[in-house]
Scaffold this active site. Structure first.
Site, short mmCIF file in Angstrom:
data_model
loop_
_atom_site.label_atom_id
_atom_site.label_comp_id
_atom_site.label_asym_id
_atom_site.label_seq_id
_atom_site.Cartn_x
_atom_site.Cartn_y
_atom_site.Cartn_z
N HIS A 229 0.84 -1.20 0.00
CA HIS A 229 0.00 0.00 0.00
C HIS A 229 0.87 1.25 0.00
O HIS A 229 1.47 1.60 1.01
CB HIS A 229 -0.89 -0.04 1.24
CG HIS A 229 -1.92 1.02 1.29
ND1 HIS A 229 -1.96 1.96 2.29
CD2 HIS A 229 -2.97 1.30 0.47
CE1 HIS A 229 -3.00 2.76 2.11
NE2 HIS A 229 -3.63 2.39 1.01
N HIS B 93 -1.00 10.59 -2.28
CA HIS B 93 -2.18 10.04 -1.60
C HIS B 93 -3.43 10.84 -1.96
O HIS B 93 -4.51 10.27 -2.16
CB HIS B 93 -1.95 10.07 -0.08
CG HIS B 93 -3.17 9.80 0.73
ND1 HIS B 93 -3.92 8.65 0.59
CD2 HIS B 93 -3.78 10.53 1.70
CE1 HIS B 93 -4.93 8.68 1.45
NE2 HIS B 93 -4.88 9.80 2.12
#
Length: 346
Positions: A30, A72
């Site tokens: 991730h 992000h």
């Protein structure tokens, strides 16, 4: 013929490119090994590959001049040093993104050349002080650079490393005259990643973006969902409705997998304890969908109550036990900030 990367041939590659078939469940790093290095950096991705991850995940947002960069969110105040750069102070603003008011600095207000002058920093420094020690060392990456990192890492490791890009806020960018899909498809074509066997897994929380991509490429698509809310491009729709058997059948028309928050697989009670598993994994498999679960982290702040060790939010609890409980449900893949642990447990 074809060796599966994601079980049951969701993703695949030629067997000559792989030393051994990958284990299941598949481990998706991730944003890289984002527990140990600032997320979305070369260091985070390369460490994840060294730790055995099958895929690395870049979140994609747009620049003012139409490039895909890896952050992000499009707001970059917390993941770069932009707040310390006086030449960009005037670009701080407030913007509505998917119905939420956000203040800060946004990638769509910068050219790629300008963003390349910034340096990445740890997004969760209170929880990850060791990672924060690497602040200021690395630039923002482009999607092209992440594909290259995966291929270079695969060559070193002697195995295929997949890329799992997430398209962030495509409706928001389209409204600004920055359509992500065209740029993204062009990038996939450049890298030979449009085929059904390409080592790529394309994610989005929105629905219509994935539906349109389905008509343009054969690469596998993943519908992201979370325990609350709904897709920004489908006002009134909820992820809870999409997770019903009827909703899953609809998703299976365009996607190969669902990517669901762990709370949708194992709900928690008011005390934060994980309860018995829901029927979602079995129902998704019955609909022909693979099940990918997000996101597994070792810090107590993110773990169910029965897997925490001590009271400090930053201390590490029993991530291994939590992963074992999820793996036992027969899920197909997991996203983890701690890819080494996810690989070790399986």
């Amino acid at each position: 013929m074809i060796a599966a990367i994601l079980t049951a041939a969701l993703l695949s590659s030629s067997p000559s490119a792989m030393s051994t078939p990958p284990a299941s469940p598949v481990v998706i790093a991730h944003r890289g090994a984002s527990s140990e290095r600032p997320e979305h950096t070369r260091a985070a991705y390369e460490l994840a590959i060294e730790q055995g991850a099958d895929f690395i995940e870049p979140d994609l947002v747009m620049t003012r001049d139409g490039h895909l960069v890896v952050r992000h969110e499009n707001e970059i105040g917390g993941t770069t040093d932009v707040a310390e750069r006086p030449e960009f102070a005037a670009r701080r603003t407030t913007r509505t993104v998917d119905g939420v008011s956000v203040s800060g600095w946004f990638t769509e207000d910068f050219t790629l050349a300008e963003l390349k002058t910034l340096r990445a920093r740890e997004r969760l420094p209170a929880l990850r002080s060791a990672s924060a020690a690497f602040d200021g060392q690395e630039p923002i990456l482009t999607f092209d650079e992440v594909v290259a990192i995966a291929r270079e890492g695969g060559a070193r490791a002697g195995r295929v490393i997949g890329v799992a890009p997430e398209l962030k806020h495509p409706s928001h960018f389209a409204a600004l005259g920055l359509p992500m899909e065209d740029v993204f498809v062009a990038a996939l074509e450049r890298h030979g990643l449009t085929g059904a066997d390409a080592p790529v897994l394309i994610q989005c929380f929105e629905v219509e973006t994935l539906e349109r991509l389905k008509t343009r490429i054969d690469a596998p698509l993943l519908q992201l969902m979370q325990a609350d809310g709904g897709p920004a491009d489908r006002p009134g729709a909820t992820y809870a409705e999409m997770a019903t058997p009827q909703g899953l059948a609809e998703i299976a028309r365009y996607a190969a997998a669902i990517g669901v928050q762990d709370l949708m697989i194992m709900p928690r009670d008011e005390a934060g304890r994980a309860l018995d598993a829901s029927a979602l994994t079995a129902e998704a498999h019955a609909a022909g969908l693979k099940v990918v679960v997000w996101t597994f982290r070792a810090e107590n702040a993110f773990l169910p109550a029965q897997y925490r060790v001590g009271d400090a939010p930053a201390d590490h609890g029993d991530l291994e036990g939590w992963l074992k409980a999820i793996y036992a449900l027969g899920v197909d893949a997991v996203f983890s900030d701690f890819p080494a642990a996810a690989v070790e447990v399986r």
